[in-house]
Design an enzyme around this catalytic site. Structure first.
Site, mmCIF file in Angstrom:
data_model
loop_
_atom_site.group_PDB
_atom_site.id
_atom_site.type_symbol
_atom_site.label_atom_id
_atom_site.label_comp_id
_atom_site.label_asym_id
_atom_site.label_seq_id
_atom_site.Cartn_x
_atom_site.Cartn_y
_atom_site.Cartn_z
ATOM 1 N N HIS A 110 38.299 43.781 34.542
ATOM 2 C CA HIS A 110 38.344 42.710 35.546
ATOM 3 C C HIS A 110 39.718 42.628 36.203
ATOM 4 O O HIS A 110 40.731 43.029 35.622
ATOM 5 C CB HIS A 110 37.884 41.359 34.966
ATOM 6 C CG HIS A 110 38.890 40.621 34.140
ATOM 7 N ND1 HIS A 110 38.547 39.515 33.391
ATOM 8 C CD2 HIS A 110 40.214 40.795 33.930
ATOM 9 C CE1 HIS A 110 39.634 39.045 32.785
ATOM 10 N NE2 HIS A 110 40.646 39.811 33.091
ATOM 11 N N ASN A 121 37.711 44.562 30.181
ATOM 12 C CA ASN A 121 36.460 45.010 30.796
ATOM 13 C C ASN A 121 36.673 45.450 32.240
ATOM 14 O O ASN A 121 35.729 45.559 33.005
ATOM 15 C CB ASN A 121 35.419 43.883 30.742
ATOM 16 C CG ASN A 121 35.897 42.635 31.477
ATOM 17 O OD1 ASN A 121 37.031 42.582 31.965
ATOM 18 N ND2 ASN A 121 35.037 41.635 31.569
ATOM 19 N N ASP A 136 44.428 32.984 40.002
ATOM 20 C CA ASP A 136 43.271 32.249 39.473
ATOM 21 C C ASP A 136 43.712 31.007 38.686
ATOM 22 O O ASP A 136 44.906 30.821 38.421
ATOM 23 C CB ASP A 136 42.387 33.157 38.609
ATOM 24 C CG ASP A 136 43.185 34.038 37.661
ATOM 25 O OD1 ASP A 136 44.329 33.680 37.317
ATOM 26 O OD2 ASP A 136 42.669 35.101 37.259
ATOM 27 N N GLU A 155 34.711 39.459 36.987
ATOM 28 C CA GLU A 155 34.138 40.173 35.847
ATOM 29 C C GLU A 155 33.088 41.169 36.340
ATOM 30 O O GLU A 155 32.505 40.979 37.417
ATOM 31 C CB GLU A 155 33.473 39.162 34.893
ATOM 32 C CG GLU A 155 34.326 37.949 34.521
ATOM 33 C CD GLU A 155 35.391 38.268 33.467
ATOM 34 O OE1 GLU A 155 35.676 39.452 33.226
ATOM 35 O OE2 GLU A 155 35.931 37.309 32.876
#
Ligand code: PGA
Length: 247
Positions: free
Chosen positions: A138, A136, A67, A143
């Site tokens: 991800h 979380n 990313d 997400e």
């Protein structure tokens, strides 16, 4: 998903580096997918050591960063292009023309995401992908709720992710709002996946990913449907598993 637990974060990073080194030795033209962040930095350090001392070569390899922040150029120290360059590429013999990161400065980030996805396909797809996991759940910047079929796209960062990256930006509001990230579908198309998690902060997300029902609420849980994925943990990150894993 195979799970391997090691006594320390260092030993876990060593195992991840070993798996990558074995992959490169078996397939010198391997296409790597490479995560960024605090966790994999230890793996890159060990790969650099293996290159310097053990002759591990990246000369035939191709690498794709997972990313990149929208709005940061590779010259920005906080960009993932800069990260991969500093942690790995500068120190090994990879052909820099075969080392790719999405262009965070592209005028049309959506078009750039599509170009990146096509480029991965043109290089034969990802052979071995190293991933971390967010607080979380991800993977990349996918997400919750995650779309398990998504391909490389522009993602909006969750508040918890922006907060986790505050340390690098000197304030939550300075963390970019968006990133270009491989999608979960892109990730699942990799032939082999290593998920590396270390430290007690990852115990909850690791438990959710490995033990709770596979769900978009935990994007990393998608990895359980992959036929060749391995989760490498230190004891702290494994501490909520209580000796049991599903799938
Ligand atoms: P970290 O990031 O290694 O910096 O904790 C992991 C991730 O968000 O994927």
């Amino acid at each position: 998903m195979n799970v391997e637990t090691f006594p320390s974060a260092d030993a876990a990073a060593d195992r991840a580096a070993e798996l990558i080194a074995l992959g490169l030795q078996a397939s010198p033209r391997l296409v790597l997918g490479l995560a960024t962040g605090a966790t994999p930095a230890a793996v890159y350090k060990k790969l650099v050591e293996r290159h310097r001392k053990g002759g591990l070569s990246f000369a035939g390899a191709t690498a794709f960063g997972v990313d990149e922040y929208v709005g940061l150029p590779p010259s920005d120290r906080r960009s993932y292009a800069h990260y991969l360059s500093e942690h790995l590429y500068t120190h090994v013999d990879i052909d820099r023309s075969n080392a790719f990161v999405p262009d965070g400065m592209a005028a049309d980030a959506g078009a750039e995401a599509q170009r990146y996805e096509r480029l991965i396909a043109a290089k034969g797809g990802i052979g071995l992908l190293l991933l971390g996991i967010g607080l979380n759940g991800h993977i990349g910047f996918n997400e919750p709720p995650g779309d398990f079929t998504s391909r490389t796209h522009v993602a909006t960062l969750a508040t918890v992710s922006r907060r986790a990256h505050t340390q690098y930006f000197g304030g939550e509001s300075a963390v970019p709002a968006q990133a270009i990230t491989m999608g979960i579908g892109t990730i699942l198309a990799a032939r082999r996946i290593i998920l590396l998690a270390t430290g007690i902060a990852k115990a909850g997300p690791v438990r959710q990913a490995l033990l709770e029902p596979v769900s978009p609420a935990c994007p990393a849980s998608a990895l359980r449907s992959h036929g060749d994925s391995i989760c490498v943990l230190d004891e702290a990150a494994a501490s909520a598993l209580m000796g049991q894993t599903a799938g």
